[in-house]
Design a protein around this motif. Sequence first.
Motif, mmCIF file in Angstrom:
data_model
loop_
_atom_site.group_PDB
_atom_site.id
_atom_site.type_symbol
_atom_site.label_atom_id
_atom_site.label_comp_id
_atom_site.label_asym_id
_atom_site.label_seq_id
_atom_site.Cartn_x
_atom_site.Cartn_y
_atom_site.Cartn_z
ATOM 1 N N PRO A 133 0.791 -1.240 0.000
ATOM 2 C CA PRO A 133 0.000 0.000 0.000
ATOM 3 C C PRO A 133 0.819 1.283 0.000
ATOM 4 N N ASP A 134 2.049 1.243 0.476
ATOM 5 C CA ASP A 134 2.859 2.465 0.542
ATOM 6 C C ASP A 134 3.786 2.624 -0.651
ATOM 7 N N LYS A 135 3.782 1.666 -1.561
ATOM 8 C CA LYS A 135 4.714 1.697 -2.677
ATOM 9 C C LYS A 135 4.065 2.282 -3.929
ATOM 10 N N LYS A 136 4.862 3.031 -4.669
ATOM 11 C CA LYS A 136 4.436 3.529 -5.974
ATOM 12 C C LYS A 136 5.187 2.710 -7.015
ATOM 13 N N PHE A 137 4.474 2.237 -8.013
ATOM 14 C CA PHE A 137 5.051 1.387 -9.047
ATOM 15 C C PHE A 137 5.104 2.123 -10.378
ATOM 16 N N THR A 138 6.162 1.891 -11.139
ATOM 17 C CA THR A 138 6.188 2.363 -12.520
ATOM 18 C C THR A 138 5.434 1.339 -13.370
ATOM 19 N N PHE A 139 5.098 1.737 -14.568
ATOM 20 C CA PHE A 139 4.425 0.857 -15.527
ATOM 21 C C PHE A 139 5.214 -0.440 -15.705
ATOM 22 N N HIS A 140 6.528 -0.308 -15.896
ATOM 23 C CA HIS A 140 7.367 -1.485 -16.152
ATOM 24 C C HIS A 140 7.463 -2.388 -14.928
ATOM 25 N N GLU A 141 7.489 -1.817 -13.737
ATOM 26 C CA GLU A 141 7.534 -2.637 -12.520
ATOM 27 C C GLU A 141 6.260 -3.475 -12.396
ATOM 28 N N ILE A 142 5.131 -2.888 -12.737
ATOM 29 C CA ILE A 142 3.868 -3.622 -12.658
ATOM 30 C C ILE A 142 3.864 -4.758 -13.681
ATOM 31 N N ALA A 143 4.239 -4.435 -14.915
ATOM 32 C CA ALA A 143 4.257 -5.458 -15.965
ATOM 33 C C ALA A 143 5.218 -6.585 -15.605
ATOM 34 N N ASP A 144 6.399 -6.243 -15.103
ATOM 35 C CA ASP A 144 7.381 -7.265 -14.727
ATOM 36 C C ASP A 144 6.893 -8.106 -13.561
ATOM 37 N N GLU A 145 6.353 -7.448 -12.562
ATOM 38 C CA GLU A 145 5.889 -8.141 -11.358
ATOM 39 C C GLU A 145 4.788 -9.149 -11.680
ATOM 40 N N LEU A 146 3.924 -8.793 -12.622
ATOM 41 C CA LEU A 146 2.784 -9.647 -12.957
ATOM 42 C C LEU A 146 3.018 -10.470 -14.224
ATOM 43 N N ALA A 147 4.223 -10.382 -14.777
ATOM 44 C CA ALA A 147 4.576 -11.113 -16.003
ATOM 45 C C ALA A 147 3.524 -10.874 -17.087
ATOM 46 N N ALA A 148 3.244 -9.607 -17.337
ATOM 47 C CA ALA A 148 2.193 -9.228 -18.278
ATOM 48 C C ALA A 148 2.782 -8.488 -19.462
ATOM 49 N N THR A 149 2.006 -8.417 -20.521
ATOM 50 C CA THR A 149 2.447 -7.686 -21.704
ATOM 51 C C THR A 149 2.271 -6.188 -21.474
ATOM 52 N N ALA A 150 2.992 -5.414 -22.264
ATOM 53 C CA ALA A 150 2.894 -3.958 -22.155
ATOM 54 C C ALA A 150 1.492 -3.487 -22.509
ATOM 55 N N GLY A 151 0.892 -4.088 -23.518
ATOM 56 C CA GLY A 151 -0.439 -3.674 -23.953
ATOM 57 C C GLY A 151 -1.505 -3.907 -22.903
ATOM 58 N N SER A 152 -1.513 -5.100 -22.323
ATOM 59 C CA SER A 152 -2.549 -5.385 -21.316
ATOM 60 C C SER A 152 -2.328 -4.546 -20.067
ATOM 61 N N THR A 153 -1.068 -4.324 -19.707
ATOM 62 C CA THR A 153 -0.777 -3.515 -18.527
ATOM 63 C C THR A 153 -1.209 -2.073 -18.753
ATOM 64 N N SER A 154 -0.867 -1.527 -19.900
ATOM 65 C CA SER A 154 -1.215 -0.144 -20.216
ATOM 66 C C SER A 154 -2.722 0.067 -20.220
ATOM 67 N N GLY A 155 -3.433 -0.800 -20.910
ATOM 68 C CA GLY A 155 -4.881 -0.669 -20.995
ATOM 69 C C GLY A 155 -5.559 -0.795 -19.642
ATOM 70 N N THR A 156 -5.108 -1.744 -18.857
ATOM 71 C CA THR A 156 -5.717 -1.975 -17.546
ATOM 72 C C THR A 156 -5.409 -0.825 -16.597
ATOM 73 N N LEU A 157 -4.187 -0.294 -16.638
ATOM 74 C CA LEU A 157 -3.855 0.848 -15.796
ATOM 75 C C LEU A 157 -4.712 2.058 -16.160
ATOM 76 N N SER A 158 -4.968 2.247 -17.443
ATOM 77 C CA SER A 158 -5.826 3.366 -17.877
ATOM 78 C C SER A 158 -7.230 3.228 -17.301
ATOM 79 N N VAL A 159 -7.772 2.011 -17.367
ATOM 80 C CA VAL A 159 -9.121 1.767 -16.834
ATOM 81 C C VAL A 159 -9.147 2.021 -15.332
ATOM 82 N N LEU A 160 -8.135 1.514 -14.613
ATOM 83 C CA LEU A 160 -8.107 1.668 -13.158
ATOM 84 C C LEU A 160 -7.912 3.128 -12.750
ATOM 85 N N CYS A 161 -7.171 3.888 -13.552
ATOM 86 C CA CYS A 161 -7.017 5.325 -13.263
ATOM 87 C C CYS A 161 -8.340 6.055 -13.498
#
Length: 141
Positions: free
Chosen positions: A23-51
């Motif tokens: 809860p106290d950590k801020k993640f970059t786009f790449h950290e999220i994608a790496d952590e979840l072993a996800a593609t850049a496209g799915s990570t980007s789209g999902t982050l946009s929706v969540l924002c």
Amino acid sequence: MEQKRAKRGSFQARILNLFRDNPDKKFTFHEIADELAATAGSTSGTLSVLCKNGSIQKTNDHPAKYSYTIDIEANSSEVKLDNESVQESITDQERPNLALVNILNKLKKELEELEERQVKLKSAIEVLEAQLNLEKNNIDT
């Protein structure tokens, strides 16, 4: 052989779980994608929706960082997230704690902004003091 698709919303739940676990950590786009072993496209789209829906917030840093937010004014008594057939909910008993986390995050952000303004004001004061000293020297001569 047909590829099995993940349930709709399950990637959103994985991202939100990552934020809930940190809860106290801020993640970059790449950290999220790496952590979840996800593609850049799915990570980007999902982050946009969540924002857009207010679940997370994006900073103006470079690179941008994402952090978890909680809706203090939630009308529902439960918020359900689909995590690959596992239902997790935030109950009314947990909501006050989550609201406090959200308030704390906002206060931290305001404090950072105030500290930045303080640095700028100190710099402006130094410039004005230097100009004042130059004018005093000109008057004395």
